[in-house]
Design a protein around this motif. Structure first.
Motif, mmCIF file in Angstrom:
data_model
loop_
_atom_site.group_PDB
_atom_site.id
_atom_site.type_symbol
_atom_site.label_atom_id
_atom_site.label_comp_id
_atom_site.label_asym_id
_atom_site.label_seq_id
_atom_site.Cartn_x
_atom_site.Cartn_y
_atom_site.Cartn_z
ATOM 1 N N GLU A 148 -0.485 8.081 -14.904
ATOM 2 C CA GLU A 148 0.635 6.941 -14.740
ATOM 3 C C GLU A 148 0.535 6.393 -13.324
ATOM 4 O O GLU A 148 0.141 5.061 -13.157
ATOM 5 C CB GLU A 148 1.984 7.154 -15.265
ATOM 6 C CG GLU A 148 2.721 6.002 -15.277
ATOM 7 C CD GLU A 148 4.097 6.272 -15.848
ATOM 8 O OE1 GLU A 148 5.147 5.651 -15.477
ATOM 9 O OE2 GLU A 148 4.397 7.332 -16.243
ATOM 10 N N GLY A 149 0.679 7.440 -12.447
ATOM 11 C CA GLY A 149 0.785 6.770 -11.060
ATOM 12 C C GLY A 149 -0.732 6.190 -10.633
ATOM 13 O O GLY A 149 -0.677 5.355 -9.921
ATOM 14 N N PHE A 150 -1.819 6.722 -11.239
ATOM 15 C CA PHE A 150 -3.137 6.298 -10.997
ATOM 16 C C PHE A 150 -3.336 4.808 -11.444
ATOM 17 O O PHE A 150 -3.794 4.018 -10.811
ATOM 18 C CB PHE A 150 -4.319 7.148 -11.531
ATOM 19 C CG PHE A 150 -5.708 6.762 -11.414
ATOM 20 C CD1 PHE A 150 -6.575 6.602 -10.311
ATOM 21 C CD2 PHE A 150 -6.266 6.310 -12.752
ATOM 22 C CE1 PHE A 150 -7.652 6.112 -10.408
ATOM 23 C CE2 PHE A 150 -7.400 5.624 -12.840
ATOM 24 C CZ PHE A 150 -8.177 5.606 -11.418
ATOM 25 N N CYS A 151 -2.753 4.702 -12.691
ATOM 26 C CA CYS A 151 -3.077 3.163 -13.402
ATOM 27 C C CYS A 151 -1.966 2.218 -12.406
ATOM 28 O O CYS A 151 -2.415 1.087 -12.489
ATOM 29 C CB CYS A 151 -2.520 3.605 -14.641
ATOM 30 S SG CYS A 151 -3.576 4.572 -15.852
ATOM 31 N N ALA A 152 -0.995 2.880 -12.041
ATOM 32 C CA ALA A 152 -0.215 1.827 -11.283
ATOM 33 C C ALA A 152 -0.825 1.220 -10.103
ATOM 34 O O ALA A 152 -0.082 0.293 -9.440
ATOM 35 C CB ALA A 152 1.244 2.481 -10.970
ATOM 36 N N VAL A 153 -1.668 2.090 -9.495
ATOM 37 C CA VAL A 153 -2.440 1.507 -8.367
ATOM 38 C C VAL A 153 -2.977 0.318 -8.482
ATOM 39 O O VAL A 153 -3.047 -0.832 -7.554
ATOM 40 C CB VAL A 153 -3.261 2.759 -7.644
ATOM 41 C CG1 VAL A 153 -4.058 1.837 -6.697
ATOM 42 C CG2 VAL A 153 -2.703 3.805 -7.217
ATOM 43 N N PHE A 154 -3.532 -0.190 -9.752
ATOM 44 C CA PHE A 154 -4.247 -1.375 -10.058
ATOM 45 C C PHE A 154 -3.558 -2.635 -9.753
ATOM 46 O O PHE A 154 -3.994 -3.342 -9.334
ATOM 47 C CB PHE A 154 -4.876 -1.050 -11.519
ATOM 48 C CG PHE A 154 -5.861 -0.263 -11.636
ATOM 49 C CD1 PHE A 154 -6.995 -0.301 -10.876
ATOM 50 C CD2 PHE A 154 -5.851 0.833 -12.488
ATOM 51 C CE1 PHE A 154 -8.140 0.574 -11.123
ATOM 52 C CE2 PHE A 154 -6.619 1.818 -12.514
ATOM 53 C CZ PHE A 154 -7.815 1.807 -11.923
ATOM 54 N N THR A 192 0.884 -1.036 0.023
ATOM 55 C CA THR A 192 0.000 0.072 -0.004
ATOM 56 C C THR A 192 0.816 1.427 -0.071
ATOM 57 O O THR A 192 0.298 2.255 -0.583
ATOM 58 C CB THR A 192 -0.940 -0.005 1.139
ATOM 59 O OG1 THR A 192 -1.783 -1.015 1.152
ATOM 60 C CG2 THR A 192 -1.663 1.293 1.344
ATOM 61 N N GLY A 193 1.967 1.089 0.805
ATOM 62 C CA GLY A 193 2.823 2.337 0.762
ATOM 63 C C GLY A 193 3.264 2.826 -0.634
ATOM 64 O O GLY A 193 3.497 3.896 -1.099
ATOM 65 N N GLU A 194 3.833 1.928 -1.587
ATOM 66 C CA GLU A 194 4.289 2.095 -2.843
ATOM 67 C C GLU A 194 3.296 2.613 -3.547
ATOM 68 O O GLU A 194 3.591 3.594 -4.430
ATOM 69 C CB GLU A 194 4.824 0.705 -3.482
ATOM 70 C CG GLU A 194 5.374 0.975 -4.884
ATOM 71 C CD GLU A 194 5.932 -0.306 -5.506
ATOM 72 O OE1 GLU A 194 6.301 -0.218 -6.543
ATOM 73 O OE2 GLU A 194 5.747 -1.360 -4.947
ATOM 74 N N ALA A 195 1.895 2.008 -3.646
ATOM 75 C CA ALA A 195 0.970 2.677 -4.316
ATOM 76 C C ALA A 195 0.342 4.014 -3.706
ATOM 77 O O ALA A 195 0.184 4.740 -4.687
ATOM 78 C CB ALA A 195 -0.557 1.879 -4.103
ATOM 79 N N LEU A 196 0.555 4.232 -2.531
ATOM 80 C CA LEU A 196 0.140 5.744 -2.047
ATOM 81 C C LEU A 196 1.364 6.678 -2.590
ATOM 82 O O LEU A 196 1.085 7.672 -2.795
ATOM 83 C CB LEU A 196 0.434 5.748 -0.611
ATOM 84 C CG LEU A 196 0.284 7.085 0.233
ATOM 85 C CD1 LEU A 196 -1.138 7.533 0.092
ATOM 86 C CD2 LEU A 196 0.498 6.943 1.801
ATOM 87 N N TYR A 197 2.618 6.341 -2.778
ATOM 88 C CA TYR A 197 3.669 7.263 -3.179
ATOM 89 C C TYR A 197 3.593 7.345 -4.561
ATOM 90 O O TYR A 197 3.635 8.849 -5.019
ATOM 91 C CB TYR A 197 5.139 6.385 -2.968
ATOM 92 C CG TYR A 197 6.235 7.435 -3.367
ATOM 93 C CD1 TYR A 197 6.863 8.183 -2.477
ATOM 94 C CD2 TYR A 197 6.678 7.185 -4.549
ATOM 95 C CE1 TYR A 197 7.978 9.085 -2.627
ATOM 96 C CE2 TYR A 197 7.897 7.893 -4.760
ATOM 97 C CZ TYR A 197 8.506 9.142 -3.817
ATOM 98 O OH TYR A 197 9.549 9.807 -4.085
ATOM 99 N N GLU A 198 2.819 6.305 -5.592
ATOM 100 C CA GLU A 198 3.278 6.529 -6.935
ATOM 101 C C GLU A 198 1.916 7.121 -7.365
ATOM 102 O O GLU A 198 1.959 8.006 -8.254
ATOM 103 C CB GLU A 198 3.140 5.410 -7.569
ATOM 104 C CG GLU A 198 4.432 4.398 -7.438
ATOM 105 C CD GLU A 198 4.397 3.237 -8.054
ATOM 106 O OE1 GLU A 198 3.450 2.669 -8.465
ATOM 107 O OE2 GLU A 198 5.469 2.524 -8.581
ATOM 108 N N GLY A 199 0.723 7.240 -6.466
ATOM 109 C CA GLY A 199 -0.699 7.708 -7.034
ATOM 110 C C GLY A 199 -1.036 8.801 -6.113
ATOM 111 O O GLY A 199 -2.077 9.460 -6.668
ATOM 112 N N GLY A 200 -0.891 8.643 -5.048
ATOM 113 C CA GLY A 200 -1.544 9.592 -3.944
ATOM 114 C C GLY A 200 -2.753 9.084 -3.453
ATOM 115 O O GLY A 200 -3.118 7.857 -3.794
#
Length: 559
Positions: free
Chosen positions: A232-238, A68-76
């Motif tokens: 791109e960060g939003f898409c990475a969360v998936f 979750t931390g990586e997803a938070l960093y990439e997408g907010g």
């Protein structure tokens, strides 16, 4: 009952043998597109409490606590919340569809068998082996991750020691068969669920300024540094969300070993709603409130690096002593739980593949205790890959490429479940049956599966965009390597079956889909004698009565 249709009186249950015992046997019967050799049946030892805890907490692991931390960093925080909502909604529709199929056909292999039966044998082969390979590889990764979490307290002890300890423990659990898996998951899931509930409450306290350190935060981090980063960060969360949700489909896989699937599976699928809503959506929302998305320590939040886990660090930053160690212990337990699920998931899938002639014959063997012995030994053997970091300086690189084999495979698996359900409903109707004959029907029906399939395709497209955005071949194949693997498996079986002389292999040539009229909806059907203790369906005379009762009916369906 499908959404938008009034409930009707339940017809006489379908039964293959009204005089049979309460637990149906699937030995020596014709498989969907082959013949199952005579073997000892899997034991139906999983009770309702096991199924419910497997559904609500079985697959909660490092993907949620650390990834979750990586997803938070990439997408907010905004991307994190939306991503988990979309994937969670998609998965809820998928599990409901899988539940309907698993109640009617509680056979080993679950979605692999359904893909073979309702879509195409070659696609079933590809999906089944991709799923099995994913779990084979995840086991050593999770064992290594468990060893890393121990270093939170003792970094002076070689990680190989902990790898050995966890391998021995997992091997011991297998001695007790499916009951051992069920009991371990029941206990560990209770611990994980309790810890997550505690963290949500604690997170609210921290956000409101009630911690020893810090002050009122509110929604400050949603404005500074902001709720979203880039598209791109939003898409990475998936991808992160898919990894975190991975294993939820285990309830369908466990149907073949459930004591009474008609009662336990519907209840278990309902628990998925609470798991998605409370733990994943609310949990990640709380994380987004109390952890800034631009925090440097989030860059290391991958694998099981709990020193970068937003769950652990947020408690440390709040100045609360003792609790970071408690949360780290929960993460350790979670990782071990996922490793236990990996052994169950791979062994049952490989055994089903072998029983359908799609894997070496000896792997179909099930001993008198109901254990697919050779499949379990194969999975444990893969567990020794956890020592690779000790034997090679390139261990991390090797692990990265091994895990790439299962990168986006969850989207293929979940999408295939939805499509198999759509094809089943079409064949069920074609052969003169109605939804009213089903002991359990997916609440959103065929429409829900079409939505679930569409969302899976959109997630695959989003991940493809993320993979090609850097214009780097290494990044692309690390994220998307499972796609060429699935295609290779598909075409390999197409070619093999087209040229095979084995009478058990259905030679369909290069036809992409089974014709609706050739789909058999009656073989392996659950013994309807088990339906006698199921509650009757409520009858609504008019659409007005149905809509009037909808709110309370929805509440009851989720309890």
């Amino acid at each position: 009952m499908t959404a938008g249709e009034p409930e009707v009186e339940k017809k006489e249950p379908i039964t293959t043998d009204p005089s049979s015992d309460s637990q149906p046997s699937y030995d020596d019967v014709e498989a969907a597109h082959g013949t199952v050799e005579h073997i000892s049946p899997l034991k139906r030892s999983l009770q309702g409490r096991h199924m419910q805890m497997i559904a609500i907490g079985g697959a909660i692991g490092a993907g949620l606590f650390v990834g979750t931390g990586e997803a938070l960093y990439e997408g907010g925080p905004g991307s994190l919340l939306l991503g988990y909502l979309i994937v969670g909604g998609m998965l809820l529709l998928t599990i409901q569809a899988l539940g309907e199929l698993a109640v009617l056909y509680p056979v080993n292999g679950a979605f692999f068998t359904y893909c073979v039966r309702f879509i195409d044998p070659s696609w079933g082969f590809a999906v089944g082996w991709d799923y099995a390979i994913g779990w084979l590889i995840i086991l050593p990764f999770e064992i290594t991750a468990a060893g890393i979490t121990i270093q939170f307290w003792r970094d002076d002890i070689n990680i190989g020691v902990w790898v050995t300890v966890f391998l021995v423990a997992l091997s011991a659990i297998q001695i007790f068969g499916v009951r051992g898996y069920g009991e371990v998951e029941f206990v560990l899931s209770i611990i994980k669920v309790t810890a997550l509930l505690g963290f949500i409450i604690l997170g609210i306290v921290i956000d409101c300024g009630g911690a020893p350190k810090g002050s009122y935060i509110g929604t400050h981090y949603w404005f500074d540094p902001g709720a979203f980063t880039t598209f791109e960060g939003f898409c990475a969360v998936f991808t992160t969300a898919a990894f975190a949700f991975g294993g939820t489909e285990m309830t369908g896989l466990a149907a073949a070993e459930a004591a009474n699937p008609a009662k336990s599976i519907p209840k278990a699928t309902k628990q998925v709603f609470w798991r998605i809503t409370l733990f994943y959506v609310v949990g990640t929302f709380i994380v987004g409130l109390i952890v800034p998305a631009n925090a440097d320590y989030l860059l290391g939040s991958s694998g099981a690096n709990t020193k970068a886990s937003p769950f652990v660090v947020s408690i440390q930053n709040a100045g609360i002593k003792g609790l970071p160690s408690v949360m780290n212990a929960v993460i350790t337990i979670s990782v071990i739980s996922v490793a236990n699920s990996a052994t169950f998931g791979s062994s049952r899938t490989i055994q089903a593949l072998a029983a359908n002639g799609m894997a070496p014959k000896f792997l179909a063997y099930v001993d008198n205790a109901g254990r697919p012995l050779y499949c379990i030994l194969l999975q444990i053997a893969f567990g020794f890959l956890a020592f690779i970091n000790e034997a090679s300086s390139t261990g991390d690189t090797i692990f990265t490429w091994l895990l790439a084999l299962s990168g986006v495979s969850n989207f293929f698996i979940w999408g295939s479940v939805c499509f198999a359900h759509i094809r089943f409903r079409q064949a069920w109707k074609y052969h003169g049956h109605s939804v009213d004959e089903l002991a359990y029907a997916a609440p959103f029906g065929e429409i829900g599966s079409w939505i679930g399939l569409s969302l899976n395709v959109l997630c695959l497209i989003a991940e493809f965009y993320v993979s090609i955005a850097p214009l780097n071949a290494t990044d692309f194949f690390e994220n998307y390597l499972s796609v060429p693997l699935i295609l290779a498996l598909y075409f390999c079986w197409k070619i093999y079956s087209a040229n095979s002389k084995d009478p058990k292999i259905n030679n369909r040539g290069w036809k992409i889909l089974l014709n609706i009229e050739e789909i058999d909806v009656m073989s392996h059907i659950r013994d309807g004698a088990l339906d006698v203790d199921l509650p009757p369906r409520k009858v609504y005379a008019t659409w007005g009565e149905w809509f009037k009762a909808a709110p309370m009916r929805m509440v009851r369906s989720l309890i």
